[in-house]
Write a protein that holds these residues in place. Structure first.
Motif, mmCIF file in Angstrom:
data_model
loop_
_atom_site.group_PDB
_atom_site.id
_atom_site.type_symbol
_atom_site.label_atom_id
_atom_site.label_comp_id
_atom_site.label_asym_id
_atom_site.label_seq_id
_atom_site.Cartn_x
_atom_site.Cartn_y
_atom_site.Cartn_z
ATOM 1 N N THR A 15 -8.167 11.143 8.433
ATOM 2 C CA THR A 15 -7.246 12.074 9.083
ATOM 3 C C THR A 15 -5.819 11.595 8.796
ATOM 4 O O THR A 15 -5.594 10.477 8.333
ATOM 5 C CB THR A 15 -7.484 12.108 10.605
ATOM 6 O OG1 THR A 15 -7.175 10.815 11.140
ATOM 7 C CG2 THR A 15 -8.904 12.499 10.942
ATOM 8 N N ALA A 16 -4.843 12.423 9.106
ATOM 9 C CA ALA A 16 -3.441 12.062 8.884
ATOM 10 C C ALA A 16 -3.065 10.817 9.697
ATOM 11 O O ALA A 16 -2.362 9.929 9.212
ATOM 12 C CB ALA A 16 -2.530 13.232 9.230
ATOM 13 N N GLN A 17 -3.555 10.734 10.928
ATOM 14 C CA GLN A 17 -3.262 9.568 11.776
ATOM 15 C C GLN A 17 -3.879 8.300 11.188
ATOM 16 O O GLN A 17 -3.252 7.253 11.168
ATOM 17 C CB GLN A 17 -3.781 9.804 13.202
ATOM 18 C CG GLN A 17 -3.518 8.651 14.159
ATOM 19 C CD GLN A 17 -2.041 8.411 14.387
ATOM 20 O OE1 GLN A 17 -1.267 9.349 14.518
ATOM 21 N NE2 GLN A 17 -1.640 7.154 14.412
ATOM 22 N N ARG A 23 -1.561 2.760 6.264
ATOM 23 C CA ARG A 23 -0.339 2.461 5.527
ATOM 24 C C ARG A 23 0.504 1.438 6.293
ATOM 25 O O ARG A 23 1.003 0.466 5.725
ATOM 26 C CB ARG A 23 0.455 3.743 5.299
ATOM 27 C CG ARG A 23 1.633 3.566 4.372
ATOM 28 C CD ARG A 23 2.393 4.866 4.094
ATOM 29 N NE ARG A 23 1.503 5.981 3.811
ATOM 30 C CZ ARG A 23 1.518 7.148 4.466
ATOM 31 N NH1 ARG A 23 2.367 7.349 5.440
ATOM 32 N NH2 ARG A 23 0.680 8.107 4.158
ATOM 33 N N THR A 24 0.637 1.623 7.591
ATOM 34 C CA THR A 24 1.403 0.697 8.420
ATOM 35 C C THR A 24 0.783 -0.700 8.392
ATOM 36 O O THR A 24 1.484 -1.702 8.245
ATOM 37 C CB THR A 24 1.488 1.209 9.873
ATOM 38 O OG1 THR A 24 2.074 2.504 9.860
ATOM 39 C CG2 THR A 24 2.307 0.274 10.740
ATOM 40 N N SER A 25 -0.526 -0.771 8.507
ATOM 41 C CA SER A 25 -1.217 -2.066 8.475
ATOM 42 C C SER A 25 -1.017 -2.765 7.143
ATOM 43 O O SER A 25 -0.764 -3.979 7.092
ATOM 44 C CB SER A 25 -2.712 -1.891 8.742
ATOM 45 O OG SER A 25 -2.924 -1.346 10.013
ATOM 46 N N LEU A 26 -1.096 -2.025 6.054
ATOM 47 C CA LEU A 26 -0.906 -2.619 4.729
ATOM 48 C C LEU A 26 0.525 -3.109 4.529
ATOM 49 O O LEU A 26 0.746 -4.161 3.921
ATOM 50 C CB LEU A 26 -1.293 -1.619 3.637
ATOM 51 C CG LEU A 26 -2.786 -1.311 3.528
ATOM 52 C CD1 LEU A 26 -3.034 -0.224 2.493
ATOM 53 C CD2 LEU A 26 -3.576 -2.565 3.194
ATOM 54 N N ILE A 27 1.494 -2.387 5.057
ATOM 55 C CA ILE A 27 2.890 -2.829 4.960
ATOM 56 C C ILE A 27 3.095 -4.119 5.732
ATOM 57 O O ILE A 27 3.721 -5.064 5.250
ATOM 58 C CB ILE A 27 3.843 -1.710 5.443
ATOM 59 C CG1 ILE A 27 3.853 -0.569 4.430
ATOM 60 C CG2 ILE A 27 5.257 -2.255 5.665
ATOM 61 C CD1 ILE A 27 4.607 0.659 4.897
#
Length: 164
Positions: A15-17, A23-27
């Motif tokens: 899902t978009a969430q 993405r946030t975790s990978l950053i």
């Protein structure tokens, strides 16, 4: 292996969430790994000492920290290049974290006065002064090769030009 007669559902797309969270975790993980890499590379190239301890040990009016504690045990090198102990270091007048330490030789000829940069022991020295028989000797202090190594100080006149 699946049971006979049952079919597996294909995986559902994110899902978009879930995509934003991933993405946030990978950053965050990438920044942490890069930060540790910079820290490790910096530690490999960090030169702790501005000048060798041997220089201080062979120069009159040098001061050596013998033991890392609070207060530390210090000694000085006299005119005959003999290392003699300074007396117990005590705090003298001043504000709470700006109270300098003072160590005096048994005969009163050598007095070392210094501050820790932030008022705490491991934070570095500043405003260091060595008074020999009533005259100030400008000294420069550095820490030996390891992170928790002891300090040693030598007269500025004895230091190589690039150490100051």
């Amino acid at each position: 292996m699946s049971k006979p007669g049952t079919t597996r559902e294909p995986p559902k797309p994110f899902t978009a969430q879930q995509k934003r969270d991933l993405r946030t975790s990978l950053i965050i993980i990438g920044v942490a790994v890069a930060g540790f890499a910079v820290l490790i590379v910096g530690a490999l190239f960090w030169d702790h000492a501005a000048f060798p301890r041997e220089l201080a040990e062979s120069t009159p009016h040098s001061v050596l920290q013998e033991e890392r504690s609070d207060p530390a045990t210090w000694s000085y090198v006299d005119d005959d290049l003999v290392t003699r102990p300074l007396g117990e270091c005590v705090r003298i007048d001043g504000w709470r974290l700006q109270r300098p330490w003072q160590c005096t030789s048994a005969d009163g000829s050598h007095v070392l006065t210094f501050l820790y940069s932030t008022g705490r022991h491991g934070s570095g020295l500043r405003d260091q002064t060595l008074t020999v028989r009533g005259e100030d000797v400008p000294i420069e202090c550095t820490r030996g090769g390891a992170w928790h190594a002891a300090y040693y100080c030598a007269p500025e006149s004895a230091l190589p030009a690039d150490a100051e």
